[in-house]
Design an enzyme around this catalytic site. Structure first.
Site, PDB file in Angstrom:
ATOM      1  N   SER A 230       1.215  -1.184   0.193  1.00  0.00           N
ATOM      2  CA  SER A 230      -0.284   0.152  -0.072  1.00  0.00           C
ATOM      3  C   SER A 230       0.164   1.187  -0.156  1.00  0.00           C
ATOM      4  O   SER A 230       0.299   2.628   0.627  1.00  0.00           O
ATOM      5  CB  SER A 230      -1.080  -0.291   1.220  1.00  0.00           C
ATOM      6  OG  SER A 230      -0.315  -0.137   1.912  1.00  0.00           O
TER       7      SER A 230
ATOM      8  N   ASN B 137      -0.361  -3.173  12.984  1.00  0.00           N
ATOM      9  CA  ASN B 137      -1.918  -2.345  13.535  1.00  0.00           C
ATOM     10  C   ASN B 137      -2.543  -1.313  13.913  1.00  0.00           C
ATOM     11  O   ASN B 137      -3.395  -0.622  13.473  1.00  0.00           O
ATOM     12  CB  ASN B 137      -2.554  -3.605  14.187  1.00  0.00           C
ATOM     13  CG  ASN B 137      -2.226  -5.293  12.500  1.00  0.00           C
ATOM     14  OD1 ASN B 137      -1.668  -4.856  11.562  1.00  0.00           O
ATOM     15  ND2 ASN B 137      -2.899  -5.966  13.277  1.00  0.00           N
TER      16      ASN B 137
ATOM     17  N   SER C  82     -19.830  24.022 -26.370  1.00  0.00           N
ATOM     18  CA  SER C  82     -20.286  22.745 -27.306  1.00  0.00           C
ATOM     19  C   SER C  82     -19.275  23.232 -28.430  1.00  0.00           C
ATOM     20  O   SER C  82     -18.798  24.463 -28.814  1.00  0.00           O
ATOM     21  CB  SER C  82     -21.436  23.755 -27.474  1.00  0.00           C
ATOM     22  OG  SER C  82     -21.294  22.318 -28.819  1.00  0.00           O
TER      23      SER C  82
ATOM     24  N   ASN D  84     -23.369  25.521 -21.363  1.00  0.00           N
ATOM     25  CA  ASN D  84     -23.568  24.251 -20.993  1.00  0.00           C
ATOM     26  C   ASN D  84     -23.145  24.845 -19.358  1.00  0.00           C
ATOM     27  O   ASN D  84     -21.965  25.208 -19.060  1.00  0.00           O
ATOM     28  CB  ASN D  84     -23.355  23.168 -21.563  1.00  0.00           C
ATOM     29  CG  ASN D  84     -24.103  23.356 -22.737  1.00  0.00           C
ATOM     30  OD1 ASN D  84     -25.130  23.590 -23.150  1.00  0.00           O
ATOM     31  ND2 ASN D  84     -23.066  23.242 -24.006  1.00  0.00           N
TER      32      ASN D  84
ATOM     33  N   GLU E 232     -23.109  20.323 -13.335  1.00  0.00           N
ATOM     34  CA  GLU E 232     -23.559  18.556 -13.942  1.00  0.00           C
ATOM     35  C   GLU E 232     -22.120  17.906 -13.360  1.00  0.00           C
ATOM     36  O   GLU E 232     -22.809  16.615 -13.252  1.00  0.00           O
ATOM     37  CB  GLU E 232     -23.822  18.440 -15.469  1.00  0.00           C
ATOM     38  CG  GLU E 232     -24.585  19.394 -15.632  1.00  0.00           C
ATOM     39  CD  GLU E 232     -24.908  19.062 -17.183  1.00  0.00           C
ATOM     40  OE1 GLU E 232     -25.147  19.443 -18.548  1.00  0.00           O
ATOM     41  OE2 GLU E 232     -24.032  19.094 -18.774  1.00  0.00           O
TER      42      GLU E 232
ATOM     43  N   TYR F  41      -7.103  -8.074  12.849  1.00  0.00           N
ATOM     44  CA  TYR F  41      -7.302  -7.493  11.783  1.00  0.00           C
ATOM     45  C   TYR F  41      -7.071  -8.354  10.922  1.00  0.00           C
ATOM     46  O   TYR F  41      -6.119  -9.297  11.041  1.00  0.00           O
ATOM     47  CB  TYR F  41      -5.662  -6.983  12.058  1.00  0.00           C
ATOM     48  CG  TYR F  41      -4.731  -5.852  10.907  1.00  0.00           C
ATOM     49  CD1 TYR F  41      -5.560  -4.595  10.434  1.00  0.00           C
ATOM     50  CD2 TYR F  41      -4.141  -6.751   9.764  1.00  0.00           C
ATOM     51  CE1 TYR F  41      -4.990  -4.201   9.696  1.00  0.00           C
ATOM     52  CE2 TYR F  41      -3.928  -6.643   8.396  1.00  0.00           C
ATOM     53  CZ  TYR F  41      -4.103  -4.838   8.798  1.00  0.00           C
ATOM     54  OH  TYR F  41      -4.058  -4.525   7.026  1.00  0.00           O
TER      55      TYR F  41
HETATM   56  N1  ARG Z   1      -0.833  -1.371   5.069  1.00  0.00           N
HETATM   57  C1  ARG Z   1      -1.667  -2.050   6.048  1.00  0.00           C
HETATM   58  C2  ARG Z   1      -2.945  -1.415   6.343  1.00  0.00           C
HETATM   59  O1  ARG Z   1      -2.992  -0.375   5.509  1.00  0.00           O
HETATM   60  C3  ARG Z   1      -0.939  -2.009   7.823  1.00  0.00           C
HETATM   61  C4  ARG Z   1      -1.164  -2.835   8.561  1.00  0.00           C
HETATM   62  C5  ARG Z   1      -0.118  -4.648   8.615  1.00  0.00           C
HETATM   63  N2  ARG Z   1      -0.777  -5.634   9.387  1.00  0.00           N
HETATM   64  C6  ARG Z   1      -0.486  -6.162   9.278  1.00  0.00           C
HETATM   65  N3  ARG Z   1      -1.224  -7.455   9.961  1.00  0.00           N
HETATM   66  N4  ARG Z   1       0.087  -6.959   7.991  1.00  0.00           N
HETATM   67  O2  ARG Z   1      -4.314  -1.997   7.258  1.00  0.00           O
END
Ligand code: ARG
Length: 502
Positions: free
Chosen positions: A41, A124, A289, A297, A302, A329
């Site tokens: 992420s 977490n 347009s 418009n 919109e 989690y």
């Molecule tokens: N990137 C993870 C999230 O957004 C962080 C936590 C990851 N924890 C785990 N137990 N894999 O939730």
């Protein structure tokens, strides 16, 4: 502060780790393959980069204060965090997420001792804290934008307390109202939108930090202290709830969705008004347009209308992701958060656009006044005038229904109204009201000014309502400022505490 190995001090054994492990957090866990990018992420986490640095700082300070790590170790970690902050998110190397990448960067800079930063916590509780920390600022920005929009609506309302316009039900001209009344109707709706966001803010503003993975920690941590350093109002007590609960995201997105729906109503009304020639949008809020040269418009509005669809989609995405997740989690949570970021950015921008569109629009008084009486919109006023003489309202309504049927889409003449009264009441209309009263009520301006009940469209009622809305606005501005100051002073406090070590 004791530097001598209190029982609580984290083990130093990792300091003897072989040098190839330096700079790598959990080497075995992130080895690559097609899932590598899928798991990560890191890109989306740019949003919480600054939050994560703050959370790391607060956590390290607390660890030092609790004698869980020694201040020398704390100092080198805090110094490393400064340099990681300066380098920025883009300088982070790969990792499953920003938490891991920052920890890796700390270890890269200071060696294995950097691994002590993650004592007594987990990603977490870390991510849950980062989300809330960042969301607070985002919410304040949205709240501020709603306050700005309300100001625009009320300013325009003051200018147009007397400007007539047709009021609609079922998109049919129904009763004449004033533009001020229409503007106040949305100032009122957006006032509740602000109130919901402020309310949500206070529940977002609690700290999950210290919950660790979900089951607490044997270290003697001080959760209240990290909460204070991060400007939170308090902590989420239960450690499992703290890491797993995302209901605050649901309520945040629900409040955003409610606001988006309000804005889509404003947009739809303005699109209709623009197309009827009642308002003229400033050039930057309209579009032309590419083929039909005569067209102007209301494209911006919109798009505003469409944003409500996007936000609804984000809310549905979030709810669907969270449904049925067991404690504690689960990685699904990683994909829950971006729904909120996307929605909050969209809605903040949209709110500002609506404010700009209204602020710069020209209301075409002539067209509005000419249309105010369309579709015999004064009929209810006449029924009311008859009912005020003691005739049951249902009977008065019948008189007007007969006259309307006979007028065939036009406004009936006074004679036609009189014939309808004779048929329905067996008596002349003028037994009950004089001709002047009817002439007055047939005039949209007089018709509106008679409807001066509280919250009604008459100029006098609109003026009073605007005062109330302005007072409520001032209260919300003060509530907004208090919250803004609280997080600003917490960030100053955190900086000062860091300065003691670096
Ligand atoms: N990137 C993870 C999230 O957004 C962080 C936590 C990851 N924890 C785990 N137990 N894999 O939730």
């Amino acid at each position: 502060m004791s530097e001598e190995n209190p029982p609580n001090v984290a083990s130093n054994t990792d300091e003897t780790a072989s040098s190839e492990n330096v700079g790598v957090v959990r080497r075995k866990r992130f080895t690559g393959g097609p899932a590598r990018g899928f798991l990560s992420s890191l890109a989306a986490d740019e949003r919480i980069f600054a939050a994560d640095i703050a959370v790391d700082r607060a956590h390290v300070i607390m660890l030092i204060e609790q004698d869980i790590i020694d201040s020398a170790t704390g100092k080198i970690i805090l110094t490393a965090l400064d340099s990681i902050e300066t380098a920025g998110h883009d300088a982070l190397s790969e990792g499953e997420d920003v938490h891991e990448a920052i920890e890796t960067a700390v270890i890269d800079r200071v060696g294995p001792a950097g691994g002590k930063m993650h004592t007594a916590r987990s990603r977490n509780d870390e991510v849950a804290t980062c989300i809330r920390y960042q969301l607070r600022s985002d919410l304040l920005q949205t709240i501020d934008t709603t306050l700005g929009l309300r100001e625009v609506l009320l300013e325009a309302g003051k200018v147009h307390t007397e400007t007539l316009m047709p009021g609609y039900t079922h998109l049919q001209s129904a009763q004449p109202i004033t533009v001020g009344h229409w503007l106040c109707s949305y100032a009122a709706g957006i006032e509740r939108d602000t109130a919901r966001l402020l309310d949500v803010y206070d529940r977002v503003n609690t700290s999950p930090l210290g919950a660790a993975a979900f089951a607490g920690t044997p270290f003697d941590i001080d959760r209240e202290r990290t909460a204070t350093l991060l400007g939170f109002d308090g902590i989420l007590e239960n450690t499992m709830d703290a890491v797993a609960g995302r209901d605050t995201l649901i309520e945040t997105l629900s409040a955003l969705a409610a606001h988006a729906i309000t804005l889509s109503g404003v947009a739809e009304d303005l699109i209709i008004f623009a197309n009827n020639g009642y308002i003229e949008l400033a050039d930057e809020y309209a579009s032309t347009s590419s083929i039909m040269p005569q067209k102007v418009n209301p494209d911006t509005l919109e798009l505003v209308r469409a944003v409500a669809g996007d936000i609804t989609g984000e809310l549905t995405g979030l709810l669907t992701t969270l449904k049925g997740l067991p404690r504690a989690y689960n990685r699904d949570l990683q994909r829950a958060t971006p729904h909120v970021w996307s929605a909050i950015d969209d809605i903040t921008e949209t709110t500002a656009v609506v404010g700009g569109a209204i602020k710069t629009a020209q209301w075409n008084k002539k067209a509005l006044e000419a249309a105010a009486g369309d579709g015999f919109s004064t009929a209810t006023g006449i029924a009311d005038a008859l009912a005020m003489t003691g005739i049951p309202f249902r009977t008065a309504h019948e008189v007007l229904t007969i006259a309307t049927d006979r007028a065939d889409g036009e406004t009936p003449t006074i004679e036609m109204l009189n014939h309808a009264a004779e048929d329905a009441l067996g008596e002349s209309l003028f037994t009950y009201v004089d001709r002047e009263t009817i002439i007055d009520v047939l005039d949209p301006a007089m018709n509106v000014s008679a409807r001066d009940s509280q919250g009604g469209p008459a100029a006098t009622a609109v003026v009073t309502a605007i005062e109330t809305y302005e007072n409520n606005h001032a209260t919300h501005v003060a509530e907004y400022k208090t919250r803004r100051n609280e997080i600003d002073s917490a960030s100053t406090l955190l900086d000062q505490e860091v300065q003691q070590y670096v």
